[in-house]
Motif scaffolding. Sequence first.
Motif, PDB file in Angstrom:
ATOM      1  N   GLU A   4      -6.173   4.266   4.315  1.00 29.82           N
ATOM      2  CA  GLU A   4      -7.131   5.365   4.444  1.00 29.82           C
ATOM      3  C   GLU A   4      -8.564   4.837   4.374  1.00 29.82           C
ATOM      4  O   GLU A   4      -9.437   5.266   5.151  1.00 29.82           O
ATOM      5  N   ASP A   5      -8.805   3.921   3.462  1.00 29.71           N
ATOM      6  CA  ASP A   5     -10.138   3.322   3.337  1.00 29.71           C
ATOM      7  C   ASP A   5     -10.482   2.515   4.581  1.00 29.71           C
ATOM      8  O   ASP A   5     -11.610   2.566   5.086  1.00 29.71           O
ATOM      9  N   TYR A   6      -9.492   1.776   5.096  1.00 27.51           N
ATOM     10  CA  TYR A   6      -9.717   0.950   6.286  1.00 27.51           C
ATOM     11  C   TYR A   6     -10.050   1.814   7.500  1.00 27.51           C
ATOM     12  O   TYR A   6     -10.901   1.452   8.328  1.00 27.51           O
TER      13      TYR A   6
ATOM     14  N   ASP B  28       0.853  -1.185   0.000  1.00 29.05           N
ATOM     15  CA  ASP B  28       0.000   0.000   0.000  1.00 29.05           C
ATOM     16  C   ASP B  28       0.896   1.245   0.000  1.00 29.05           C
ATOM     17  O   ASP B  28       0.980   1.966   1.007  1.00 29.05           O
TER      18      ASP B  28
ATOM     19  N   SER C 110     -11.400   4.781   7.448  1.00 26.49           N
ATOM     20  CA  SER C 110     -12.474   5.750   7.184  1.00 26.49           C
ATOM     21  C   SER C 110     -13.659   5.529   8.126  1.00 26.49           C
ATOM     22  O   SER C 110     -13.951   4.403   8.535  1.00 26.49           O
TER      23      SER C 110
ATOM     24  N   ASN D 177       0.808   4.167  -1.519  1.00 26.98           N
ATOM     25  CA  ASN D 177       0.199   5.495  -1.396  1.00 26.98           C
ATOM     26  C   ASN D 177      -0.731   5.623  -0.195  1.00 26.98           C
ATOM     27  O   ASN D 177      -1.318   6.681   0.020  1.00 26.98           O
ATOM     28  N   GLY D 178      -0.882   4.545   0.552  1.00 31.43           N
ATOM     29  CA  GLY D 178      -1.715   4.587   1.749  1.00 31.43           C
ATOM     30  C   GLY D 178      -3.206   4.610   1.487  1.00 31.43           C
ATOM     31  O   GLY D 178      -4.000   4.921   2.392  1.00 31.43           O
ATOM     32  N   GLU D 179      -3.633   4.265   0.261  1.00 28.13           N
ATOM     33  CA  GLU D 179      -5.057   4.303  -0.072  1.00 28.13           C
ATOM     34  C   GLU D 179      -5.838   3.241   0.688  1.00 28.13           C
ATOM     35  O   GLU D 179      -6.958   3.501   1.178  1.00 28.13           O
ATOM     36  N   LYS D 180      -5.262   2.030   0.790  1.00 28.82           N
ATOM     37  CA  LYS D 180      -5.949   0.948   1.504  1.00 28.82           C
ATOM     38  C   LYS D 180      -6.092   1.283   2.987  1.00 28.82           C
ATOM     39  O   LYS D 180      -7.143   1.028   3.583  1.00 28.82           O
TER      40      LYS D 180
ATOM     41  N   ASN E  69     -12.703  -3.344  -1.211  1.00 27.91           N
ATOM     42  CA  ASN E  69     -12.611  -1.893  -1.351  1.00 27.91           C
ATOM     43  C   ASN E  69     -14.011  -1.283  -1.302  1.00 27.91           C
ATOM     44  O   ASN E  69     -15.027  -1.988  -1.259  1.00 27.91           O
TER      45      ASN E  69
END
Length: 547
Positions: free
Chosen positions: A172-174, A165, A176, A167-170, A240
């Motif tokens: 961030e989603d986790y 991960d 949220s 870019n840290g997107e996963k 996701n």
Amino acid sequence: MSKLNKFQEELDVLAFNQQELDSLQKELNHLGGRMTKSQIELKGFNHQRKIEWEKVNTTRPIEFQINKEPSWANIVNMARKTQVRKANYSDFLTDEEIVSSITALYDLRVELNEEYSSKMVDELKENFLQSLIGPFGLSLHMLRAFDGGAIPTVHNANKGMIPHDKNGEKLEDYQSKYNRDDYAPQHKMNQQRKERFKDSEPIIDGYTGKELNRNGQSHIEHVVSASELHGDDWARLFLNADKRKELINNEDNIIWTNGSLNQSKSDTDLITWMNTPSKKDPTKTNAQYYEMDTEKAKEAYQRAQKNKKQAVYKAVGKEVFVQCGKTSIKMGFRKALGYILYEFAKDVFKETKEVFQKKKHQAINLKDELTSRFKMIVKNISGKWKEIIKQFFDGAIAGFFSELIIFIINQFVTTLKRMVRIIKEGFMSLIGMIRFVVSPPEDLLREEIYQQCLKMGTTLLITSGGILLEEVIEKFLLSNIATAPLATFLAPIITGLLTGLLLSVIMYGIDKLDFFGAKEKKIDQRISQKIMDDLWAIEAEFDAVFV
């Protein structure tokens, strides 16, 4: 010739042959005595060294049965037929051969000891070379480890660690927060209701079985609520946002019901809400108050929960299988490539040494000679393709199961990247050890198998210690301005050299101490086998003469 003279001649021949048979019998009796003595000595040797041989029939002396008929032909034929016996293996050992065998024992023992010393020196080189190529060489680039392993877990995600991960997107989603509009925006729900109202077919309440009016009191209900799905850590980690939204709005998760029931249930678990006393009438449960068909409601609930679990399990299983498969292939290639590089390096050292030794004694074209030797090395390695494939599968099996074990461990404890490497190297050694124990070389003694397993286990411990030491060395190099830029490159090399040296010394010590008596047992076996070979050769000569 008269009958009397002919008969006298036959008697003379018979007397002469009888003398020879008597002489032979005395010689055989004397030989039997010497063999008995030799047999006792050999049995004592075997008993002292705890060597067991297959039991054979006891010795029986040669017996001559003389036919009462005074027929020369019958006498000769009976003598030939009765010269047969079953004997112990040592019945044919002569005094000269006993002395020769005893003298040979010392020479053979010295020779075998020298052979073992030479073998141990070769193993020192091999261990050193394997350390440089193995965990501190190829692993540096082919098996780059991550804290927590390659497969995400809820335990690690709660600590802010999700592999792959960048870019840290996963993450961030986790992390949220729940927002209903991310799953079922109100305007889309209203639009979906209006479209359904245009349909002429009746709208049936999925919980009560009653027909609903086409007005604002008819609501679309999510059996598994968006809030419940968002609160599932595994779903948030492996599905996701788009997949979670799709799962919530799946037709198996949507039913129609009246607005009062829907608002009362809200985001509560359906079964829990059904069994809870109604706020409007505490004497009744919600299921009773709203006159629900409990069987129909439970069926809808089970179907929705099953779909949710299947979606999450499928996503988790796919991620585990993919990441374990990737590690499996990487470790398979690493194991195979390590074997190829090891064989290549070993042959290069050997051939280069021979070339320069040859150059000292005769004029040669160095370039042509080295080219020829290189081709021979490549051909030699190519001929070992079966072993290369076997090495690949060993590494692949170790890679798959080590990654799976790391995933299981990280459900409870976060494994740092050094520990991840130790587990992977451990499984690599474990698979090799299992294959060695299950299918050892045919000429190995049981004690030699024990000795080899001890060496494999020791190698694993030293390698694991080396992996931990690598971090210390890297930090030390980073603390120095001059070595800091090369710390990541130098740490594995230095660690590999130190580990290889330590491993070589300890392996030499294990061979020297000979904990299981493998060395002595092997020497005794070869000495005893040599004696047996000599005895069988003597027996064959004896049979050739007297049978």
